[in-house]
Design a protein around this motif. Structure first.
Motif, short mmCIF file in Angstrom:
data_model
loop_
_atom_site.label_atom_id
_atom_site.label_comp_id
_atom_site.label_asym_id
_atom_site.label_seq_id
_atom_site.Cartn_x
_atom_site.Cartn_y
_atom_site.Cartn_z
N TYR A 324 0.83 -1.21 0.00
CA TYR A 324 0.00 0.00 0.00
C TYR A 324 0.87 1.27 0.00
CZ TYR A 324 -3.40 -3.49 1.54
OH TYR A 324 -4.19 -4.60 1.63
N TYR A 325 1.93 1.24 0.78
CA TYR A 325 2.80 2.42 0.89
C TYR A 325 3.53 2.68 -0.43
CZ TYR A 325 6.20 5.64 2.96
OH TYR A 325 6.98 6.74 3.26
N ALA A 326 4.08 1.62 -1.04
CA ALA A 326 4.80 1.79 -2.31
C ALA A 326 3.86 2.24 -3.41
CB ALA A 326 5.49 0.47 -2.69
N ASP A 327 2.67 1.68 -3.46
CA ASP A 327 1.70 2.07 -4.49
C ASP A 327 1.32 3.54 -4.34
OD1 ASP A 327 -0.31 1.32 -6.63
OD2 ASP A 327 -1.67 2.01 -5.06
N ALA A 346 -4.66 4.06 1.87
CA ALA A 346 -4.71 4.65 3.21
C ALA A 346 -5.45 3.74 4.18
CB ALA A 346 -5.38 6.03 3.15
N LEU A 347 -6.55 3.18 3.73
CA LEU A 347 -7.33 2.27 4.58
C LEU A 347 -6.52 1.04 4.95
CD1 LEU A 347 -10.04 1.62 5.93
CD2 LEU A 347 -10.77 0.56 3.77
N GLY A 348 -5.79 0.49 3.98
CA GLY A 348 -4.96 -0.68 4.26
C GLY A 348 -3.88 -0.40 5.29
N LEU A 349 -3.19 0.76 5.16
CA LEU A 349 -2.15 1.11 6.11
C LEU A 349 -2.72 1.37 7.50
CD1 LEU A 349 0.12 3.47 3.95
CD2 LEU A 349 0.71 1.21 4.81
#
Length: 368
Positions: A324-327, A346-349
């Protein structure tokens, strides 16, 4: 006031460490100055041997077209195929271009060119990309010769002119800059918290905290806040180096990059503190953290596309916070995406980060 004194303690402890402040500065600088050149899919200096059985001006022009691309080093032009294979066997040649004796006649009649390409695929990536370069050069030569003979547009091969968005020159360094930012921040903010509580256990200073009425949530929060600042410093340094050294700038909102970095710290710092709670010494914490970091990087889409992974691996990537962060960082830096475009990341992190922090708080045990 208790929170303030705890924060003061954490910052003093961080800056008094002989290695951590230096690592926080040196690691992102080295990542940004060395890795964009080392971690590149652009292959150059491919050693090329040509077996020219035609020996005419046409074959010489074909050879010149291939070498003029800048990707090949012409090692030798020979008429002996065995000699060319011997050079490849001795690793002096990476590719062999074979030109048939009737090249000029078949070209004049509009027939297929008698050209063969052999590549050394011990390094599969280098071999496949080198073959692609050679094939492109031969097609360019063929199209130019047919156009020079006055062929109609209908008789020529289809001319495709692609237009590349977000990275028009296919610069691999620009593609890797946001990925290197992700790696630098994740590595530092994962290892530092993991070593924090463990180092206090080894020094015995953790006992002084355990006998105080400090709540576990406040203790874990104060352990995380310094690494938010470390991550923001690393992000600022990386963006500055990318702009000064490579001339790259963020296409989207820099503030949004800081926001997603803050979300990512919830995950990495929470995971580091969680590992430190279950570790008895620094060696255990380092090995466990290194294991998870390697897994996260390999299945995050940083180096290989997630779309090319098998189905079971794609499912596992949804548990990987670095995905999620890299994307998000690549989309913001290269495409200028907004928060509405990246709300799923954002939701995933936030989800994974909340689980990590809650687990870290609950797993911390105050013992006398």
């Amino acid at each position: 006031m208790t929170l303030w004194y705890l924060l003061e303690k954490e910052f003093k402890q961080f800056f008094r460490d002989p290695g951590l402040p230096k690592m926080a500065i040196a690691f992102p600088v080295l990542m940004m100055l060395v890795f964009p050149f080392a971690v590149s899919m652009e292959i150059r200096n491919i050693n090329l041997v040509v077996v020219d059985e035609n020996r005419t001006e046409v074959s010489s022009e074909l050879i010149q077209t291939c070498t003029a691309s800048g990707y090949f080093n012409l090692v030798e032009v020979s008429s002996n195929p065995e000699r060319a294979m011997d050079l490849m066997d001795r690793n002096r040649a990476d590719a062999i271009l074979t030109i048939g004796s009737d090249l000029d006649r078949k070209l004049g009649r509009g027939e297929d060119l008698p050209v063969g390409i052999k590549v050394n695929t011990i390094n599969g990536t280098k071999g496949s990309i080198g073959a692609g370069y050679l094939t492109s050069s031969v097609r360019q030569f063929y199209a130019r010769k047919k156009a020079g003979q006055g062929e109609s547009a209908a008789s020529l091969s289809l001319d495709v002119s692609p237009k590349y968005y977000f990275n028009p020159f296919l610069d691999y360094k620009k593609f890797m800059v946001p990925a290197l930012i992700v790696i630098a921040i994740t590595m530092l903010t994962g290892f530092f918290p993991a070593l924090n509580i463990v180092s206090e256990k080894e020094r015995g200073t953790i006992e002084q905290i355990n006998v105080t009425p400090v709540r576990r949530s406040a203790f874990i929060l104060c352990k995380m806040i310094p690494y938010w600042l470390v991550a923001f410093f690393v992000l600022s340094a990386c963006l500055l180096i990318a702009w000064l050294v490579y001339g790259y700038s963020c296409a989207g909102s820099v503030g949004l990059m800081y926001l997603f970095t803050a979300f990512n710290i919830m995950v990495t710092a929470g995971m580091g503190l969680l590992i430190s709670n279950y570790s008895d010494n620094a060696q255990q914490a380092m090995f466990i953290t290194w294991f998870f970091m390697m897994v996260f990087m390999l299945v995050s889409g940083i180096f290989t596309p997630i779309a090319s992974m098998p189905s079971w691996a794609k499912v596992l990537t949804y548990l990987n916070p670095m995905r999620y962060y890299a994307d998000a960082m690549r989309a913001i830096y290269m495409k200028g995406s907004t928060f509405l475009d990246l709300w799923k990341d954002a939701l995933g992190l936030l989800t994974i980060g909340s689980v990590m922090i809650t687990w870290a708080i609950l797993s911390y045990r105050k013992t006398n």
